[in-house]
Design a protein around this motif. Structure first.
Motif, mmCIF file in Angstrom:
data_model
loop_
_atom_site.group_PDB
_atom_site.id
_atom_site.type_symbol
_atom_site.label_atom_id
_atom_site.label_comp_id
_atom_site.label_asym_id
_atom_site.label_seq_id
_atom_site.Cartn_x
_atom_site.Cartn_y
_atom_site.Cartn_z
ATOM 1 N N ASP A 159 -10.410 -9.023 1.035
ATOM 2 C CA ASP A 159 -10.808 -7.751 1.614
ATOM 3 C C ASP A 159 -9.534 -7.053 2.093
ATOM 4 O O ASP A 159 -8.940 -7.448 3.094
ATOM 5 N N ASP B 89 -7.226 -12.132 1.828
ATOM 6 C CA ASP B 89 -7.288 -10.728 2.237
ATOM 7 C C ASP B 89 -5.890 -10.098 2.171
ATOM 8 O O ASP B 89 -5.724 -8.950 1.754
ATOM 9 N N PHE C 54 -12.071 -1.662 -4.840
ATOM 10 C CA PHE C 54 -13.447 -2.064 -4.519
ATOM 11 C C PHE C 54 -14.411 -1.643 -5.616
ATOM 12 O O PHE C 54 -15.298 -2.389 -5.996
#
Ligand code: HEC
Ligand code: HEC
Length: 509
Positions: free
Chosen positions: A28, A114, A17
């Motif tokens: 994510d 993700d 991140f």
């Protein structure tokens, strides 16, 4: 499992991140973990080490993500990390010929990005720069390019040592993956089994980067004696794409082997040219998982069948690609095989009495009400020739073994470049109708097949692959209309059955 794995992961999550890494679409990883825990752990394990509950039943095994080996990637051979697009594509489309399903029906695009973000963390990717492949300019396919490609493919044993002279994956040696698992070179005549796509561009990429974690090398590596220029890699890719053999492909709607009526003598060898003029019907071979000992790691995957008959006899020709000719006692065969080496074998199963109605097929080896004839051919050993036997079976506990000569059943085989052909023939009618099927024209005769690759996991007994029940039809020379309607209906029924037989969930249940 790596100790301290969770801490390791957390550190990388944070690093990812903070660095805002160069992903194609930002995924994510925290959301990815939730999806992973729900959908992927069954095979890949909660720690991403490939040790999910299903792992020992699958070949190839589920990927251990902690090693960071991605097989299907477009980054260059000296970059370990894949591009995010590569991982995304495998999650979306799955890997044909393996248990890895495609997820596009169940997950959204964002879910899959993700997952990409999360899965990559297991190997700590994110900090590497990724070198890309140089495609040069693509050479379109042409007869000339294919011919050049063929020469390069065969030259200096470049591809042949693993893929065989005609590309069927009949390697001259035993191949082992990086984790010690038995692997097979792909059968290049069955491009629908390619994990990473089969157009020349995909094939170019595979040749260029190789397949990580397996013995399939990179041919762009300048240190390799076998390396190829960009241009030559396009020629080889065009050649490989040209190897597709449509005869081998299963057509789900085609469930009937139509035996052609012949005026003169029937062919008595599998390589008789007249077979080439008949149309084969191809079926999937799936592992036998009903009776003990259940079996999960097959190598044979399809079988193509043709048939002919005249006024006296019927002949059935079975053809299937098997990477190994399994002759126990033969030095070369013993070296390549999983010990102990068993004979290769094929069996045809037919009802003793042809059902009046088109009765629902029964599974297994018949039962008291539905006895079956099984004609089983075996490849022979160094000291014994090929053989054929008849088994009369009323289920797996009531089997009588009989001499095939009793009713004039014979078999002849050939094994050329990774393909077995076995021809079985017999008089249409025989003495002892209570024990032997009596063939007649225009009837839909249930038929099923079983195959054993004696070099793979010592396949023998109930450890084998099989088809579900299909139909054999001795097609009257003149043809008649009700048959055509019946054929269509059966085609539709078969699509449903096939879906059942091939469902990946079923094989691991
Ligand atoms: C039914 C078992 C199974 C399930 C469930 C499964 N996989 Fe796989 N997966 C496999 C197998 C087997 C392979 C290895 C195939 C091979 O080596 O050719 C694989 C390989 C992969 C690869 C490696 C691709 C490459 O290029 O090497 C990725 C990425 C992957 N799986 C992601 C996932 C994700 C994400 C999920 C959950 C959404 C998932 N898998 C669920 C069986 C499974
Ligand atoms: C040392 C053995 C070896 C050599 C040499 C080799 N291969 Fe392979 N190849 C393999 C193996 C093993 C696989 C299957 C890897 C796996 O498990 O997915 C494979 C897979 C492939 C695939 C399938 C890709 C996919 O998407 O599924 C192609 C195409 C291919 N090889 C082409 C070639 C060509 C062309 C050459 C020569 C230029 C070559 N190989 C040389 C062992 C080899």
């Amino acid at each position: 499992m790596i100790p301290g794995n969770k801490f390791f992961l957390l550190t990388f999550c944070t690093a990812l991140f903070l660095s805002g890494s160069a992903t194609a679409k930002p995924g994510d990883a925290v959301r990815g973990k939730d999806i992973y825990d729900k959908r992927c752990t069954w095979c890949h394990g909660p720690d991403g080490d490939g040790a999910g509950v299903a792992h020992d039943r699958l070949n190839p095994p589920p990927r251990d993500f902690t090693y960071g080996n991605y097989k299907i990637k477009t980054s260059s051979f000296d970059s370990m990390a894949p591009n995010d697009d590569d991982v995304f594509r495998m999650i979306r489309d799955g890997m044909p010929g393996t248990a890895m399903p495609g997820w596009s029906d169940l997950l959204t695009e964002q879910d899959m990005w993700d997952l990409v973000a999360y899965v990559k963390l297991f190997a700590g990717f994110g900090q590497f720069t990724i070198k890309q492949i140089d495609f040069g300019s693509q050479i379109p396919s042409s007869a000339e390019s294919i011919e050049k490609g063929k020469q390069l493919f065969e030259m200096g044993d470049r591809c042949v040592e693993c893929h065989g002279k005609t590309g069927k994956g009949n390697a001259s040696k035993r191949l082992i993956g990086d984790l010690g698992e038995r692997t097979w070179a792909r059968n290049l005549t069955k491009p629908w089994t390619f994990r990473g796509g089969n157009d020349p561009k995909d094939i170019f990429v595979r040749i260029t980067t190789g397949i990580a974690g397996t013995v399939m090398p990179s041919f762009a590596n300048p240190r390799s004696k076998k390396s190829l220029s960009i241009e030559d890699r396009w020629h080889v890719a065009n050649y490989v794409a040209s190897l597709a053999k449509a005869d081998n492909k299963v057509n789900a709607g085609n469930t009937v082997i139509k035996a052609e009526s012949v005026d003169g003598e029937l062919p008595v060898t599998p390589d008789d040219e007249r077979w080439e003029k008949t149309v084969p019907t191809t079926f999937y071979l799936v592992p036998q998982i009903i009776a003990k000992e259940r079996f999960f790691k097959p190598s044979n995957d399809t079988i193509s069948v043709r048939a002919m008959y005249n006024d006296k006899k019927v002949a059935i020709l079975m053809e299937w690609d098997d990477r190994t000719k399994s002759i126990p006692g033969d030095d070369r065969a013993e070296r390549i095989a999983d010990p102990p080496l068993m004979e290769d074998s094929i069996a045809v199963q037919l009802p003793v009495t042809i059902p009046e109605e088109m009765e629902k097929p029964y599974f297994g080896m018949g039962d008291a009400a539905h006895p079956v004839n099984i004609w089983q051919w075996k490849s022979g050993t160094k000291d014994t020739t090929e053989s054929i036997n008849i088994l009369n079976s009323k289920g797996s506990k009531d089997i009588e073994k009989r001499d095939a000569a009793e009713i004039g059943l014979q078999a002849k085989s050939s094994y050329i470049n990774g393909t077995w052909k076995v021809l079985m023939y017999r008089p249409l009618t025989t003495p002892g109708p209570e024990k032997n099927i009596q063939f007649s024209e225009g009837r839909f005769i249930p038929v099923a097949f079983a195959a054993w690759d004696g070099s793979n996991n010592s396949e023998s007994g109930s450890k084998h692959t099989m088809t579900t029940w299909y139909w054999l039809l001795l097609k009257p020379a003149s043809g008649f209309k009700p048959l055509i309607a019946a054929l269509t209906v059966m085609g539709l029924l078969a699509v449903g059955l096939l879906w059942w037989a091939r469902s990946p969930r079923k094989t691991i249940a």
